[in-house]
Design an enzyme around this catalytic site. Sequence first.
Site, PDB file in Angstrom:
ATOM      1  N   ASN A   9      22.797  32.827  23.113  1.00 45.75           N
ATOM      2  CA  ASN A   9      22.369  34.086  23.716  1.00 45.75           C
ATOM      3  C   ASN A   9      23.540  35.057  23.556  1.00 45.75           C
ATOM      4  O   ASN A   9      24.528  34.950  24.261  1.00 45.75           O
ATOM      5  CB  ASN A   9      22.038  33.864  25.202  1.00 45.75           C
ATOM      6  N   LYS A  11      23.683  38.135  24.184  1.00 47.88           N
ATOM      7  CA  LYS A  11      23.712  39.201  25.213  1.00 47.88           C
ATOM      8  C   LYS A  11      23.963  40.569  24.569  1.00 47.88           C
ATOM      9  O   LYS A  11      23.508  40.811  23.466  1.00 47.88           O
ATOM     10  CB  LYS A  11      24.758  38.869  26.276  1.00 47.88           C
ATOM     11  N   HIS A  94      15.873  35.701  31.864  1.00 45.79           N
ATOM     12  CA  HIS A  94      17.294  35.392  32.040  1.00 45.79           C
ATOM     13  C   HIS A  94      17.744  35.939  33.395  1.00 45.79           C
ATOM     14  O   HIS A  94      17.287  37.002  33.825  1.00 45.79           O
ATOM     15  CB  HIS A  94      18.121  36.014  30.905  1.00 45.79           C
ATOM     16  N   GLU A  96      20.259  37.477  34.265  1.00 41.00           N
ATOM     17  CA  GLU A  96      20.807  38.849  34.217  1.00 41.00           C
ATOM     18  C   GLU A  96      19.676  39.873  34.231  1.00 41.00           C
ATOM     19  O   GLU A  96      19.806  40.947  34.820  1.00 41.00           O
ATOM     20  CB  GLU A  96      21.698  38.996  32.966  1.00 41.00           C
ATOM     21  N   GLU A 166      19.405  27.326  34.097  1.00 42.15           N
ATOM     22  CA  GLU A 166      20.697  28.003  34.101  1.00 42.15           C
ATOM     23  C   GLU A 166      21.113  28.342  35.538  1.00 42.15           C
ATOM     24  O   GLU A 166      20.693  29.387  36.076  1.00 42.15           O
ATOM     25  CB  GLU A 166      20.612  29.294  33.294  1.00 42.15           C
ATOM     26  N   GLY A 172      28.676  32.258  32.518  1.00 42.36           N
ATOM     27  CA  GLY A 172      29.808  33.128  32.199  1.00 42.36           C
ATOM     28  C   GLY A 172      30.993  32.970  33.138  1.00 42.36           C
ATOM     29  O   GLY A 172      31.908  33.787  33.130  1.00 42.36           O
ATOM     30  N   SER A 212      28.027  28.017  30.872  1.00 44.69           N
ATOM     31  CA  SER A 212      29.373  27.634  30.417  1.00 44.69           C
ATOM     32  C   SER A 212      29.395  26.366  29.565  1.00 44.69           C
ATOM     33  O   SER A 212      30.321  25.554  29.663  1.00 44.69           O
ATOM     34  CB  SER A 212      30.324  27.511  31.611  1.00 44.69           C
ATOM     35  N   GLY A 233      25.898  31.072  26.028  1.00 44.54           N
ATOM     36  CA  GLY A 233      26.293  32.481  26.007  1.00 44.54           C
ATOM     37  C   GLY A 233      27.601  32.669  25.260  1.00 44.54           C
ATOM     38  O   GLY A 233      27.642  32.713  24.033  1.00 44.54           O
TER      39      GLY A 233
HETATM   40  C1  PEP Z   1      23.714  32.516  29.237  1.00 47.19           C
HETATM   41  O1  PEP Z   1      23.943  33.701  29.249  1.00 47.19           O
HETATM   42  O2  PEP Z   1      22.562  32.141  29.069  1.00 47.19           O
HETATM   43  C2  PEP Z   1      24.824  31.583  29.405  1.00 47.19           C
HETATM   44  C3  PEP Z   1      24.547  30.342  29.643  1.00 47.19           C
HETATM   45  O3  PEP Z   1      26.103  32.101  29.318  1.00 47.19           O
HETATM   46  P1  PEP Z   1      27.468  31.256  29.266  1.00 47.19           P
HETATM   47  O4  PEP Z   1      27.273  30.134  28.279  1.00 47.19           O
HETATM   48  O5  PEP Z   1      28.496  32.238  28.808  1.00 47.19           O
HETATM   49  O6  PEP Z   1      27.724  30.740  30.639  1.00 47.19           O
END
Ligand code: PEP
Length: 247
Positions: A9, A11, A94, A96, A166, A172, A212, A233
């Site tokens: 992703n 973003k 998502h 966000e 998630e 993040g 992460s 991400g």
């Molecule tokens: C995401 O945005 O879906 C995500 C899992 O981000 P990250 O891997 O940076 O935590």
Amino acid sequence: MRRKIVAGNWKMNKTPSEAVALCNELKELVKSDSVDVVYCVPAIDIVPVVEAVKGTNVEVGAENMYFEDKGAYTGEISAEMLVDAGVKYVIIGHSERRDYFKEDDELLNKKVKKAFEAGLTPILCCGESLKQREMGVTMDFIRFQIKSDLDGVAADQVKDMVIAYEPIWAIGTGMTATTEQAEEVCKGIRDCIAEMYDEATAEAVRIQYGGSVNAGNAAELFAQPDIDGGLVGGASLKADFGKIVNY
Ligand code: PEP
């Protein structure tokens, strides 16, 4: 036997020319016969990325879409536009988007249905906040999300889709859920699908962990019986993504 799926992703990162450069950098590193690889990219990067990954094992996904077919929805992108551009997957819900853009489950349910109607594979995200985890309502909350977002969706469609667990507190932040926490919720989601549909549907649906994921923790997470890959991400924007795909 479910095939693993690792999706990046991106973003709101990478201009169109940077996106093409990243595809070229990752091309050899993400080669795999056994794992599905998807880049979910910003809308403006879709056309050049589809071109850049032609002839490779990478499929392209969108990070969002709108549920209406066409019309006066300034700034939105339809499922049909995505399909015509060569997109195969679309991230829906998502955290966000749920948080910053106030997308609720009623809207997300419409998006999921429209994605299926158009022939896109939804990657439906769900996950609890830290407060919800601490209050002990993680699974209640996720079951609510899944049931609302899949209302009226048929078993055959669910079999083909992807659900990404998630935990919001792990996105993040560098704070990964433990393998046990991730597996527990992914199994809980599969149980929820079995209750809503049947065992065959629950066995078929692919459930990713996201939060992460990196080259160091992917192997252990993806080895869990109910974790069928990851939504990644930050680490999807660098060479490490190749290591995650080939965990
Ligand atoms: C995401 O945005 O879906 C995500 C899992 O981000 P990250 O891997 O940076 O935590």
